[in-house]
Design an enzyme around this catalytic site. Structure first.
Site, PDB file in Angstrom:
ATOM      1  N   SER A   1       0.827  -1.213   0.000  1.00 43.82           N
ATOM      2  CA  SER A   1       0.000   0.000   0.000  1.00 43.82           C
ATOM      3  C   SER A   1       0.854   1.253   0.000  1.00 43.82           C
ATOM      4  O   SER A   1       0.381   2.337  -0.326  1.00 43.82           O
ATOM      5  CB  SER A   1      -0.924   0.013   1.226  1.00 43.82           C
ATOM      6  OG  SER A   1      -0.168  -0.076   2.419  1.00 43.82           O
ATOM      7  N   ARG A   2       2.125   1.117   0.407  1.00 43.03           N
ATOM      8  CA  ARG A   2       3.004   2.297   0.515  1.00 43.03           C
ATOM      9  C   ARG A   2       4.452   1.836   0.580  1.00 43.03           C
ATOM     10  O   ARG A   2       4.724   0.632   0.553  1.00 43.03           O
ATOM     11  CB  ARG A   2       2.630   3.130   1.754  1.00 43.03           C
ATOM     12  CG  ARG A   2       2.593   2.316   3.029  1.00 43.03           C
ATOM     13  CD  ARG A   2       1.856   3.076   4.144  1.00 43.03           C
ATOM     14  NE  ARG A   2       1.398   2.192   5.186  1.00 43.03           N
ATOM     15  CZ  ARG A   2       2.101   1.853   6.258  1.00 43.03           C
ATOM     16  NH1 ARG A   2       3.320   2.319   6.434  1.00 43.03           N
ATOM     17  NH2 ARG A   2       1.593   1.036   7.156  1.00 43.03           N
TER      18      ARG A   2
ATOM     19  N   ASP B   1      -3.680  -9.832   6.960  1.00 42.49           N
ATOM     20  CA  ASP B   1      -2.604  -9.843   7.962  1.00 42.49           C
ATOM     21  C   ASP B   1      -1.725 -11.071   7.699  1.00 42.49           C
ATOM     22  O   ASP B   1      -2.166 -12.210   7.863  1.00 42.49           O
ATOM     23  CB  ASP B   1      -3.231  -9.911   9.363  1.00 42.49           C
ATOM     24  CG  ASP B   1      -2.180  -9.901  10.465  1.00 42.49           C
ATOM     25  OD1 ASP B   1      -0.974 -10.046  10.168  1.00 42.49           O
ATOM     26  OD2 ASP B   1      -2.583  -9.774  11.636  1.00 42.49           O
TER      27      ASP B   1
ATOM     28  N   ASN C   1       7.330  -8.753   1.276  1.00 43.25           N
ATOM     29  CA  ASN C   1       7.815  -7.414   1.649  1.00 43.25           C
ATOM     30  C   ASN C   1       7.255  -6.922   2.980  1.00 43.25           C
ATOM     31  O   ASN C   1       7.938  -6.205   3.697  1.00 43.25           O
ATOM     32  CB  ASN C   1       7.460  -6.418   0.535  1.00 43.25           C
ATOM     33  CG  ASN C   1       7.607  -4.991   1.005  1.00 43.25           C
ATOM     34  OD1 ASN C   1       8.724  -4.476   1.119  1.00 43.25           O
ATOM     35  ND2 ASN C   1       6.490  -4.349   1.332  1.00 43.25           N
TER      36      ASN C   1
ATOM     37  N   TYR D   1      13.163  -7.075  16.166  1.00 46.73           N
ATOM     38  CA  TYR D   1      13.234  -6.792  14.729  1.00 46.73           C
ATOM     39  C   TYR D   1      14.500  -7.428  14.141  1.00 46.73           C
ATOM     40  O   TYR D   1      14.449  -8.084  13.089  1.00 46.73           O
ATOM     41  CB  TYR D   1      13.234  -5.273  14.497  1.00 46.73           C
ATOM     42  CG  TYR D   1      13.222  -4.869  13.045  1.00 46.73           C
ATOM     43  CD1 TYR D   1      12.045  -4.894  12.294  1.00 46.73           C
ATOM     44  CD2 TYR D   1      14.387  -4.447  12.398  1.00 46.73           C
ATOM     45  CE1 TYR D   1      12.036  -4.516  10.952  1.00 46.73           C
ATOM     46  CE2 TYR D   1      14.382  -4.064  11.060  1.00 46.73           C
ATOM     47  CZ  TYR D   1      13.207  -4.108  10.337  1.00 46.73           C
ATOM     48  OH  TYR D   1      13.191  -3.739   9.008  1.00 46.73           O
TER      49      TYR D   1
ATOM     50  N   LYS E   1      14.730 -10.417  11.192  1.00 48.05           N
ATOM     51  CA  LYS E   1      15.387 -10.264   9.897  1.00 48.05           C
ATOM     52  C   LYS E   1      16.567 -11.233   9.743  1.00 48.05           C
ATOM     53  O   LYS E   1      16.870 -11.670   8.623  1.00 48.05           O
ATOM     54  CB  LYS E   1      15.821  -8.813   9.695  1.00 48.05           C
ATOM     55  CG  LYS E   1      14.636  -7.839   9.561  1.00 48.05           C
ATOM     56  CD  LYS E   1      13.763  -8.168   8.351  1.00 48.05           C
ATOM     57  CE  LYS E   1      12.661  -7.144   8.130  1.00 48.05           C
ATOM     58  NZ  LYS E   1      11.829  -7.430   6.939  1.00 48.05           N
TER      59      LYS E   1
HETATM   60  P1  NAD Z   1       6.055   0.732   5.603  1.00 49.08           P
HETATM   61  O1  NAD Z   1       5.708   0.806   7.041  1.00 49.08           O
HETATM   62  O2  NAD Z   1       6.167   1.980   4.811  1.00 49.08           O
HETATM   63  O3  NAD Z   1       5.019  -0.238   4.841  1.00 49.08           O
HETATM   64  C1  NAD Z   1       4.728  -1.494   5.376  1.00 49.08           C
HETATM   65  C2  NAD Z   1       3.714  -2.227   4.528  1.00 49.08           C
HETATM   66  O4  NAD Z   1       3.471  -3.510   5.170  1.00 49.08           O
HETATM   67  C3  NAD Z   1       2.365  -1.532   4.435  1.00 49.08           C
HETATM   68  O5  NAD Z   1       1.787  -1.769   3.161  1.00 49.08           O
HETATM   69  C4  NAD Z   1       1.528  -2.224   5.501  1.00 49.08           C
HETATM   70  O6  NAD Z   1       0.124  -2.220   5.243  1.00 49.08           O
HETATM   71  C5  NAD Z   1       2.067  -3.636   5.427  1.00 49.08           C
HETATM   72  N1  NAD Z   1       1.868  -4.403   6.651  1.00 49.08           N
HETATM   73  C6  NAD Z   1       2.098  -4.024   7.928  1.00 49.08           C
HETATM   74  N2  NAD Z   1       1.737  -4.997   8.775  1.00 49.08           N
HETATM   75  C7  NAD Z   1       1.278  -6.025   8.014  1.00 49.08           C
HETATM   76  C8  NAD Z   1       0.726  -7.289   8.297  1.00 49.08           C
HETATM   77  N3  NAD Z   1       0.596  -7.727   9.545  1.00 49.08           N
HETATM   78  N4  NAD Z   1       0.336  -8.058   7.266  1.00 49.08           N
HETATM   79  C9  NAD Z   1       0.459  -7.634   5.992  1.00 49.08           C
HETATM   80  N5  NAD Z   1       0.939  -6.423   5.655  1.00 49.08           N
HETATM   81  C10 NAD Z   1       1.347  -5.636   6.656  1.00 49.08           C
HETATM   82  O7  NAD Z   1       7.409  -0.102   5.573  1.00 49.08           O
HETATM   83  P2  NAD Z   1       8.647  -0.104   4.533  1.00 49.08           P
HETATM   84  O8  NAD Z   1       9.704   0.748   5.080  1.00 49.08           O
HETATM   85  O9  NAD Z   1       8.163   0.072   3.152  1.00 49.08           O
HETATM   86  O10 NAD Z   1       9.160  -1.627   4.750  1.00 49.08           O
HETATM   87  C11 NAD Z   1       8.912  -2.671   3.830  1.00 49.08           C
HETATM   88  C12 NAD Z   1       9.850  -3.816   4.180  1.00 49.08           C
HETATM   89  O11 NAD Z   1      11.206  -3.370   4.093  1.00 49.08           O
HETATM   90  C13 NAD Z   1       9.676  -4.351   5.610  1.00 49.08           C
HETATM   91  O12 NAD Z   1       9.839  -5.752   5.599  1.00 49.08           O
HETATM   92  C14 NAD Z   1      10.821  -3.698   6.350  1.00 49.08           C
HETATM   93  O13 NAD Z   1      11.205  -4.445   7.487  1.00 49.08           O
HETATM   94  C15 NAD Z   1      11.881  -3.692   5.289  1.00 49.08           C
HETATM   95  N6  NAD Z   1      12.958  -2.722   5.517  1.00 49.08           N
HETATM   96  C16 NAD Z   1      12.696  -1.389   5.581  1.00 49.08           C
HETATM   97  C17 NAD Z   1      13.750  -0.509   5.794  1.00 49.08           C
HETATM   98  C18 NAD Z   1      13.552   0.986   5.887  1.00 49.08           C
HETATM   99  O14 NAD Z   1      14.533   1.687   6.204  1.00 49.08           O
HETATM  100  N7  NAD Z   1      12.362   1.521   5.613  1.00 49.08           N
HETATM  101  C19 NAD Z   1      15.049  -1.006   5.943  1.00 49.08           C
HETATM  102  C20 NAD Z   1      15.269  -2.364   5.864  1.00 49.08           C
HETATM  103  C21 NAD Z   1      14.215  -3.208   5.641  1.00 49.08           C
END
Ligand code: NAD
Length: 264
Positions: A12-13, A68, A95, A168, A172
């Site tokens: 979604s984002r 979820d 993701n 967390y 990972k």
């Molecule tokens: P975000 O918070 O912007 O988006 C998270 C997405 O996951 C949203 O679409 C949300 O609806 C969905 N989500 C949340 N809980 C959920 C659930 N229980 N079931 C299904 N969907 C669910 O996060 P982001 O930064 O885009 O992160 C995406 C991935 O990248 C994650 O796995 C995160 O751990 C990883 N990541 C992010 C970063 C960073 O710096 N942003 C760094 C390393 C890894």
């Protein structure tokens, strides 16, 4: 020609949405999931619907579902949606992920937060992958050659200690082994399994710690002194999705501005 189909969780984002738009540009049709809430804690599907509309405008067929990933019934509903809408899944992108609700020192952190973070970030993707992998094995029997791939979005937290969010980091680190396990098991069916490992990426997840990371980046915590973008991560998934890395199954693709380099 039949278009390939990808399932992307958490699109979604942020990073998931950028991956969805990248795959749409590469000719994939999509099934995307999300699990968003508004500021009052009510379910909120607005961002997911907007993402689906944007993906459709980019020329891909797109279905979206509130699901979820930590719940077995929701995982099954997501896979059923892909079966009913498209009858195939060529690519799964695990993701969706969450940070702990609060950063709490390792000596104070709660079992409740540990269970929630592990359920969303590790158990959910693990069993969703199992479900999709069984379907991909069936697809492989019907088509010995079509490309089938799985991408897990990990994190530099797999090898970087942050004692204020231990759950967390552990989740990972588990994703790292999950990638190796499924890559090994599914190689006999020529199903490639990869991990894309982002560093510090500008999304809602890091919004609460933006100033801290602004400072760390300016001080040189990453050799490339800038925030990563969701598009940086999506480009790596795109390279995998176009088959450029097919002989590299089991690999971790770092998307972190060089953060993983040991420096002196
Ligand atoms: P975000 O918070 O912007 O988006 C998270 C997405 O996951 C949203 O679409 C949300 O609806 C969905 N989500 C949340 N809980 C959920 C659930 N229980 N079931 C299904 N969907 C669910 O996060 P982001 O930064 O885009 O992160 C995406 C991935 O990248 C994650 O796995 C995160 O751990 C990883 N990541 C992010 C970063 C960073 O710096 N942003 C760094 C390393 C890894």
């Amino acid at each position: 020609m039949t278009r390939p189909v990808a399932i992307i969780t958490g699109a979604s984002r942020g990073i998931g949405k950028a991956i969805a738009l990248e795959l749409a540009a590469l000719g994939y049709d999509l099934v995307i999931s999300h699990f968003d809430f508004d500021s009052t804690g009510q379910p909120d599907d607005a961002a997911a619907k907007a993402a689906a509309a944007e993906i459709s405008r980019a020329g891909a067929a797109c279905r979206e579902l509130r699901a979820d990933v930590s719940k077995a019934a929701d995982r099954a509903a997501l896979v059923d949606l892909a079966r009913q809408a498209f009858g195939r899944c060529d690519l799964l992108v695990n993701n969706a992920g969450i940070a702990p609700q609060r950063r709490v020192d390792l000596l104070e952190a709660t079992e409740e937060s540990f269970d929630r973070v592990l359920a969303v970030n590790l158990k959910g993707p693990y069993f969703l992958t199992q479900l999709v992998a069984r379907w991909m094995v069936e697809q492989r029997r019907q088509d010995p050659r079509g490309p089938l791939r799985i991408v897990n979005v990990g994190s530099i937290s797999a090898f970087t200690s942050s004692p204020a969010r231990g759950e967390y980091c552990i989740s990972k680190a588990g994703v790292g082994m999950m990638t190796a396990l499924f890559a090994d098991r599914l190689a006999e069916c020529t199903i490639g399994v990869f991990e894309v490992r982002p560093g510090i990426i500008a999304t809602d997840m890091t919004a609460a710690v933006r100033e801290k990371y602004d400072r760390l980046i300016a001080e040189g915590i990453t050799p490339l002194k800038r925030w990563g973008t969701p598009q940086d991560v999506a480009a790596a998934v795109g390279a995998i999705a176009t088959g450029k890395l097919d002989f590299s199954t089991g690999q971790v693709i770092n998307v972190d501005g060089g953060f993983q380099i040991r420096r002196l």
